[in-house]
Design a protein around this motif. Structure first.
Motif, PDB file in Angstrom:
ATOM      1  N   LYS A   1       0.835  -1.059   0.005  1.00  0.00           N
ATOM      2  CA  LYS A   1      -0.171   0.038  -0.081  1.00  0.00           C
ATOM      3  C   LYS A   1       0.941   1.033  -0.008  1.00  0.00           C
ATOM      4  O   LYS A   1       0.721   2.214  -0.719  1.00  0.00           O
ATOM      5  CB  LYS A   1      -1.008  -0.137   1.263  1.00  0.00           C
ATOM      6  CG  LYS A   1      -2.083   0.941   1.121  1.00  0.00           C
ATOM      7  CD  LYS A   1      -3.281   0.496   1.827  1.00  0.00           C
ATOM      8  CE  LYS A   1      -2.918   0.438   3.649  1.00  0.00           C
ATOM      9  NZ  LYS A   1      -4.058   0.113   4.385  1.00  0.00           N
TER      10      LYS A   1
ATOM     11  N   ILE B   1       1.920   2.076  -3.360  1.00  0.00           N
ATOM     12  CA  ILE B   1       0.732   2.796  -4.216  1.00  0.00           C
ATOM     13  C   ILE B   1       0.561   4.053  -3.922  1.00  0.00           C
ATOM     14  O   ILE B   1       0.461   4.830  -4.654  1.00  0.00           O
ATOM     15  CB  ILE B   1      -0.625   1.872  -4.003  1.00  0.00           C
ATOM     16  CG1 ILE B   1      -0.455   0.568  -4.409  1.00  0.00           C
ATOM     17  CG2 ILE B   1      -1.855   2.661  -4.618  1.00  0.00           C
ATOM     18  CD1 ILE B   1      -1.651  -0.342  -4.024  1.00  0.00           C
TER      19      ILE B   1
ATOM     20  N   ALA C   1       3.382   6.051  -5.478  1.00  0.00           N
ATOM     21  CA  ALA C   1       2.982   6.306  -6.927  1.00  0.00           C
ATOM     22  C   ALA C   1       1.849   7.212  -7.190  1.00  0.00           C
ATOM     23  O   ALA C   1       1.958   8.055  -8.270  1.00  0.00           O
ATOM     24  CB  ALA C   1       2.902   4.986  -7.573  1.00  0.00           C
ATOM     25  N   VAL C   2       0.999   7.234  -6.331  1.00  0.00           N
ATOM     26  CA  VAL C   2      -0.244   8.184  -6.637  1.00  0.00           C
ATOM     27  C   VAL C   2       0.207   9.757  -6.298  1.00  0.00           C
ATOM     28  O   VAL C   2       0.047  10.471  -7.121  1.00  0.00           O
ATOM     29  CB  VAL C   2      -1.343   7.723  -5.409  1.00  0.00           C
ATOM     30  CG1 VAL C   2      -2.542   9.080  -5.397  1.00  0.00           C
ATOM     31  CG2 VAL C   2      -2.196   6.513  -5.937  1.00  0.00           C
TER      32      VAL C   2
ATOM     33  N   LYS D   1       2.680  10.393  -9.426  1.00  0.00           N
ATOM     34  CA  LYS D   1       2.157  10.406 -10.669  1.00  0.00           C
ATOM     35  C   LYS D   1       1.081  11.662 -10.774  1.00  0.00           C
ATOM     36  O   LYS D   1       1.086  11.997 -12.019  1.00  0.00           O
ATOM     37  CB  LYS D   1       1.353   9.136 -11.039  1.00  0.00           C
ATOM     38  CG  LYS D   1       2.266   8.136 -11.808  1.00  0.00           C
ATOM     39  CD  LYS D   1       1.405   6.774 -12.065  1.00  0.00           C
ATOM     40  CE  LYS D   1       0.122   6.855 -12.892  1.00  0.00           C
ATOM     41  NZ  LYS D   1      -0.042   5.323 -13.489  1.00  0.00           N
ATOM     42  N   LEU D   2       0.076  11.685  -9.944  1.00  0.00           N
ATOM     43  CA  LEU D   2      -0.789  12.587 -10.275  1.00  0.00           C
ATOM     44  C   LEU D   2      -0.582  14.102  -9.685  1.00  0.00           C
ATOM     45  O   LEU D   2      -0.960  15.036 -10.235  1.00  0.00           O
ATOM     46  CB  LEU D   2      -2.199  12.072  -9.191  1.00  0.00           C
ATOM     47  CG  LEU D   2      -2.718  10.836  -9.683  1.00  0.00           C
ATOM     48  CD1 LEU D   2      -4.042  10.434  -8.613  1.00  0.00           C
ATOM     49  CD2 LEU D   2      -2.895  10.714 -10.985  1.00  0.00           C
ATOM     50  N   GLY D   3       0.163  14.285  -8.738  1.00  0.00           N
ATOM     51  CA  GLY D   3       0.352  15.617  -8.387  1.00  0.00           C
ATOM     52  C   GLY D   3      -0.830  16.356  -7.838  1.00  0.00           C
ATOM     53  O   GLY D   3      -1.930  15.758  -7.695  1.00  0.00           O
TER      54      GLY D   3
END
Lengths: 92, 93
Positions: free
Chosen positions: B3, B6, B9-10, B13-15
């Motif tokens: 987790k 994840i 990475a969220v 990646k998303l900013g």
């Protein structure tokens, strides 16, 4: 509950727009798919683990005609439920 | 992948989110999934798969060590059925 229902619930709880909540929810599942594509194991504590299992080729049979069919080797995703969720589902 | 990966990475990646916010959101997604499944409601994630709660009837089993027959009580179990899309992604992608 579908993915769009999930996005709506997350948007409501987090005060994000549905669009923004959607990017988060989609990113989570995309990341998990990418990890499994690489054969990685995914461990979500208290939810469960996703693993990729490798199956060798075998000769199966078409159940309708009885004809033998060659099935190639394949990889299949497998989910093992975590203890907390297992108990919650069973009402414990 | 855990987790924590994840969440990382969220965040990357998303900013637009702090790490704390990314963590809270990822936790929230899994918590909503768990609450829904605890109510025996099915969860269908297109392109990923379906989580379904199934009722199992009680049946006779056996303690493999002592070979004593014992009743396995009725229970509810969670099953995951991967989507066709996920299966094909693992095999041709």
């Amino acid at each position: 509950m579908t993915k769009s229902d999930l996005i709506e619930v997350v948007a409501g709880k987090s005060n994000l727009t549905k669009d923004k909540a959607g990017t988060v929810v989609n990113a989570i599942f995309e990341l998990m798919v990418d990890a499994m594509k690489e054969g990685q194991r995914i461990e979500i504590r208290n939810f469960g683990n996703f693993t990729v299992r490798n199956y060798p080729a075998y000769t199966g049979r078409n159940p309708k005609t009885g004809n033998p069919v060659k099935v190639g080797p394949k990889r299949m995703p497998f989910f093992k439920v975590g203890l907390e969720l297992k108990n919650r589902v069973d009402g414990k | 992948m855990t987790k924590a990966d994840i969440i990382e990475a969220v965040y990357d990646k998303l900013g637009g989110f702090s790490k704390r916010e990314a963590a809270d959101l990822v936790e929230m997604v899994f918590e909503v999934l768990k609450e829904t499944l605890a109510k025996q409601e099915k969860v269908k994630i297109s392109g990923f798969g379906n989580f379904v709660v199934r009722e199992k009837k009680s049946r006779m089993g056996r303690n493999p060590q002592t070979r004593q027959p014992i009743e396995i009580s009725a229970r509810r179990v969670l099953t995951f059925k991967p989507s066709q899309v996920l299966k094909s992604q693992l095999n041709n992608g």
